[in-house]
Design an enzyme around this catalytic site. Structure first.
Site, PDB file in Angstrom:
ATOM      1  N   LEU A 304       0.851  -1.193   0.000  1.00 27.55           N
ATOM      2  CA  LEU A 304       0.000   0.000   0.000  1.00 27.55           C
ATOM      3  C   LEU A 304       0.883   1.238   0.000  1.00 27.55           C
ATOM      4  CD1 LEU A 304      -2.480  -1.193   2.757  1.00 27.55           C
ATOM      5  CD2 LEU A 304      -3.049  -0.918   0.338  1.00 27.55           C
ATOM      6  N   THR A 305       0.792   2.022  -1.041  1.00 25.27           N
ATOM      7  CA  THR A 305       1.599   3.229  -1.104  1.00 25.27           C
ATOM      8  C   THR A 305       1.145   4.229  -0.053  1.00 25.27           C
ATOM      9  OG1 THR A 305       2.042   2.916  -3.446  1.00 25.27           O
ATOM     10  CG2 THR A 305       2.299   5.135  -2.584  1.00 25.27           C
ATOM     11  N   GLN A 378       8.055  -4.866  -3.072  1.00 26.84           N
ATOM     12  CA  GLN A 378       7.400  -4.763  -4.379  1.00 26.84           C
ATOM     13  C   GLN A 378       8.023  -3.624  -5.167  1.00 26.84           C
ATOM     14  OE1 GLN A 378       3.364  -3.055  -5.240  1.00 26.84           O
ATOM     15  NE2 GLN A 378       2.841  -5.179  -5.736  1.00 26.84           N
ATOM     16  N   CYS A 410      -0.844  -1.713 -10.835  1.00 34.04           N
ATOM     17  CA  CYS A 410      -1.058  -0.327 -10.406  1.00 34.04           C
ATOM     18  C   CYS A 410      -1.790   0.445 -11.498  1.00 34.04           C
ATOM     19  CB  CYS A 410       0.270   0.346 -10.090  1.00 34.04           C
ATOM     20  SG  CYS A 410       0.073   2.056  -9.543  1.00 34.04           S
ATOM     21  N   LYS A 450       1.954  -9.378  -9.072  1.00 34.54           N
ATOM     22  CA  LYS A 450       0.596  -8.961  -8.696  1.00 34.54           C
ATOM     23  C   LYS A 450      -0.045  -8.335  -9.924  1.00 34.54           C
ATOM     24  CE  LYS A 450      -1.979  -6.499  -5.076  1.00 34.54           C
ATOM     25  NZ  LYS A 450      -2.782  -5.500  -5.806  1.00 34.54           N
ATOM     26  N   GLY A 549      -9.077  -8.172  -2.991  1.00 35.12           N
ATOM     27  CA  GLY A 549     -10.185  -7.287  -3.304  1.00 35.12           C
ATOM     28  C   GLY A 549     -11.347  -7.400  -2.347  1.00 35.12           C
ATOM     29  N   ASP A 550     -11.655  -6.309  -1.646  1.00 36.31           N
ATOM     30  CA  ASP A 550     -12.870  -6.168  -0.828  1.00 36.31           C
ATOM     31  C   ASP A 550     -12.972  -7.170   0.312  1.00 36.31           C
ATOM     32  OD1 ASP A 550     -13.501  -4.189  -2.593  1.00 36.31           O
ATOM     33  OD2 ASP A 550     -15.014  -5.320  -3.677  1.00 36.31           O
ATOM     34  N   ARG A 573      -7.309  -2.269   1.498  1.00 35.41           N
ATOM     35  CA  ARG A 573      -8.085  -1.214   2.156  1.00 35.41           C
ATOM     36  C   ARG A 573      -8.746  -1.706   3.440  1.00 35.41           C
ATOM     37  NH1 ARG A 573     -12.517   0.470  -1.545  1.00 35.41           N
ATOM     38  NH2 ARG A 573     -12.435  -1.739  -2.066  1.00 35.41           N
TER      39      ARG A 573
END
Length: 707
Positions: A304-305, A378, A410, A450, A549-550, A573
């Site tokens: 995560l940036t 990464q 990305c 990824k 994802g999610d 997230r």
């Protein structure tokens, strides 16, 4: 001010027992609130249904539309790009400037009023180091003047005691520390002179020589912190990449050979054998690879940036994350020795411990958990030579490294337009050459990738790309065998989709089934021409598959592992909004964290930030900046005790609501002023020049000077 337990703050409920221990809900798709489900309001897509007693709704007020938030910034850098807003749309007109991201963010200035010279910043008052600038130095050398005029006064949080010095007995921030009074003293010499000294550093260097390790370079508990001399040598192109140069020379010849073969007449049967006949083996084979493991008990924290910084990863590991990744670094700056990108490679010592695993589970032969570790890095690159040389540099200079992941997902324009990130999805042959070359020069470190489902919604390319990464492309498979990719992570969205729809876990499941099939097929394809030594294959030839994802609860996690058949799930997230999701996965139950517990995580982040970046003005406000980035996601958490329906959904937005106490309401605030207040509980007053703009919002936030 004291710790959160002693500091005055809003009331936190009736019971002193942590809510996460009081509320233990079964693993179930929904939980009852004590009333008949028919009496509940209907579940509306995109809206989190809050129990009516917590709603803040004026008479006749409409339920607000779901809040639209673009979360691309969690995945990639958002540096300014002058081309944004001037691109051609699908009909030739100007493309509308992208909303939802702050492209040009500034954070103001937060440095000392007068800069203290490094020659006196960590030494006793009467024993400074020689100043390298001599008479040209424009920094301050008078320590007492600096303490009086050059800095703001000490801050009073944590009882005025420096958290770093209290824990380790020494503070790398030296005289610049904003808790200085807790670890300095004035001693009187026999001649009557009074000297200021740092507690723990009273003894000056011998004969004017500096100690082997300067205190300012000491970061407790941090690994992979390479010395400045290596970065300097990289910047001056003094580092010899012998293996990469040999491989790239071979790759250029092989690529040209294949290009010539590819453009010959297809009906020329004799010429079709040209490439095989002229093929030359690479100059060396990949080294023996360390065996790694991904399984049901190893949930992974996504790269995560900004949000995936060292203090945040440290917090997540403490809460149960078993695999972590650095923030995405750009390959070319890594090769140029740029400090910012090499700083991303630092890890905490908790990240180099072996991940948890079940020895009785489906573990590959020869896997040695004691030699495994949690932390991988990464990178992204737009050319094979950058990816290959970066891989050699990382494996040579980073002693604590699980794997190197190449980012092919990305979606950020700045990355995509250069041919890196998601752009690699449309250049599978180039990506395969990158992975083969990285695998050849990376020593024992495995290479992973990824990816996303594709660039465009109408053209999903992940399945064909996975086949290539597992078996190798048709043009390379017969001569070179499989590329040696140890694992693939698939984010269940396309680049075009961004975060406008939910991740497609049915497609991820289809790809998981293909990988299992390809892993079996790979063994059948091995022949004497492309036979390789088994110990040089990652995981003995098996490719792991991760879904992304999610994922926002243990219910989501185990559903994906059991039904999509992925080896494990990478969480992005969901971990920023709810870092204890890893603890929920480990315990297999919902944890209704109280506001006090959540505030404790914020305090830990602040402490970990000061250990990583320093307790001086600069380090403290670096910590503040990244804490506010964290809070810009953390406020989205809706306590499960307030929800009508479970499991919670990451993409659902709640209407206006109040918490079960004042502190819970404060933590749910979307007002930047409240985020600033929370940061000041642990980092002291923010400088009047400090500015903050969340990456994932189009609004500009800034703190106003008060008083």
């Amino acid at each position: 001010m004291g710790s959160p337990e002693t500091r005055e703050r809003p009331d936190d409920g009736v019971s002193d027992e942590p809510a996460s221990k009081r509320v233990k809900l079964d693993v179930a798709p929904a939980a009852s609130s004590g009333e008949n489900d028919s009496q509940k309001p209907p579940r509306v897509k995109g809206l989190a249904t809050i129990k009516k007693e917590y709603l803040i709704t004026a008479p006749g007020q409409r339920v607000p539309e779901p809040e639209a938030i673009d979360d691309d910034a969690a995945e990639g850098r958002t540096a300014p790009d002058p081309r944004d807003g001037q691109q051609k749309g699908p009909k030739g007109g100007k493309r509308k400037k992208q909303q939802g991201q702050n492209k040009e963010r500034t954070f103001g200035t937060f440095s000392d009023t007068i800069r203290l010279c490094n020659s006196v910043a960590w030494t006793p008052e009467f024993s400074p180091r020689p100043c390298k600038q001599g008479e040209r130095c424009n920094a301050l050398h008078d320590l007492r003047k600096y303490l009086k005029e050059g800095r703001r006064g000490d801050i009073e949080i944590f009882g005025g005691v420096c958290p770093v010095w209290e824990k380790y007995g020494q503070c790398p921030s030296g005289w610049r520390c904003l808790f200085l009074s807790s670890h300095m003293k004035e001693i009187e010499h026999a001649d009557g002179r009074k000297e200021l000294v740092l507690v723990g550093s009273e003894k000056p260097s011998v004969d004017g020589e500096e100690a082997e390790e300067k205190p300012e370079e000491k970061r407790y508990g941090v690994v992979n912190d390479i010395p400045p001399s290596i970065k300097f040598d990289l910047s001056k192109k003094r580092v010899n990449f012998e293996k990469s140069d040999q491989y790239l020379e071979w790759l250029a010849k092989d690529t040209e050979l294949y290009r010539v073969h590819h453009h010959r007449q297809k009906d020329d049967v004799d010429e079709s054998k040209d490439y095989r006949a002229q093929y030359v083996e690479p100059p060396f084979k990949p080294s023996e690879k360390r065996k790694i493991y991904f399984g049901r008990e190893t949930p992974a924290l996504a790269p995560l940036t900004t949000q995936g910084n060292l203090p945040f990863r440290r917090l997540c590991v403490e809460l149960g994350a078993e695999i972590t990744y650095s923030e995405m670094a750009l390959g070319l700056p890594v090769l140029q020795g740029q400090k910012a990108d090499w700083t991303l490679m630092r890890a905490h010592e908790s990240e180099v411990l072996p991940p948890r695993f079940n020895p009785s589970g489906p573990v590959e032969q020869c896997y040695d958990n004691s030699k495994d570790l949690r932390f991988g890095v990464q990178i992204t690159a737009n050319a094979p030579w950058i990816a290959i040389k970066s891989a050699e540099a990382l494996t040579r200079f980073l002693p604590h490294l699980r794997l190197i992941d190449i980012n092919c997902g990305c979606p950020i324009d700045m990355v995509f337009k250069t041919g890196a990130g998601s752009a690699l999805l449309d250049t599978p042959s180039k990506l395969e050459r990158m992975i083969r070359g990285m695998n050849a020069v990376s020593g024992e470190i495995p290479i992973t990738a990824k990816i996303r489902m594709g660039v465009s919604d109408h053209k999903l390319t992940a399945q064909k790309l996975i086949e290539r990464l597992t078996l190798g492309g048709p043009e390379m498979r017969d001569q070179q065998g499989a590329p040696g990719c140890a694992a693939v992570t698939l984010h269940g969205r396309t680049r075009q989709q961004r975060y406008t729809r939910a991740a497609d876990w049915s497609y991820i499941g289809e790809c998981a089934a293909l990988i299992k099939q390809y892993n079996t097929t790979k063994n059948d394809l091995q022949d004497t021409i492309c036979e390789v030594e088994e110990n040089s294959l990652p995981n003995g030839g098996k490719m792991y598959f991760l879904g992304n994802g999610d994922c926002y609860s243990h219910v989501d996690y185990f559903d994906h592992v059991d039904n999509a058949k992925v080896d494990t799930v990478m969480i992005g997230r969901g971990a920023i909004v709810k870092p204890w999701i890893f603890e929920e996965i480990e315990k297999g139950q919902y944890l209704d964290k109280s506001a006090s517990e959540r505030l404790t995580y914020i305090e830990k982040f602040a402490r970990y930030g000061m250990e990583a970046w320093g307790s001086d003005e600069l380090g403290l406000n670096y910590t503040r900046r990244f804490l506010l980035e964290f809070l810009s996601f953390f406020n989205r958490y809706v306590p499960i005790g307030l929800l009508e329906y479970l499991p919670p959904n990451l993409n659902e937005r709640p209407p206006a609501y109040r918490g079960r106490n004042d502190l819970e309401t404060l933590l749910a605030s979307k007002d930047y002023k409240d985020w600033i207040k929370i940061s000041e509980m642990f980092l002291g007053p923010a400088p009047t020049e400090f500015r903050f703009q969340p990456k994932h919002k189009s609004n500009s936030y800034e703190i106003e000077a008060e008083g």
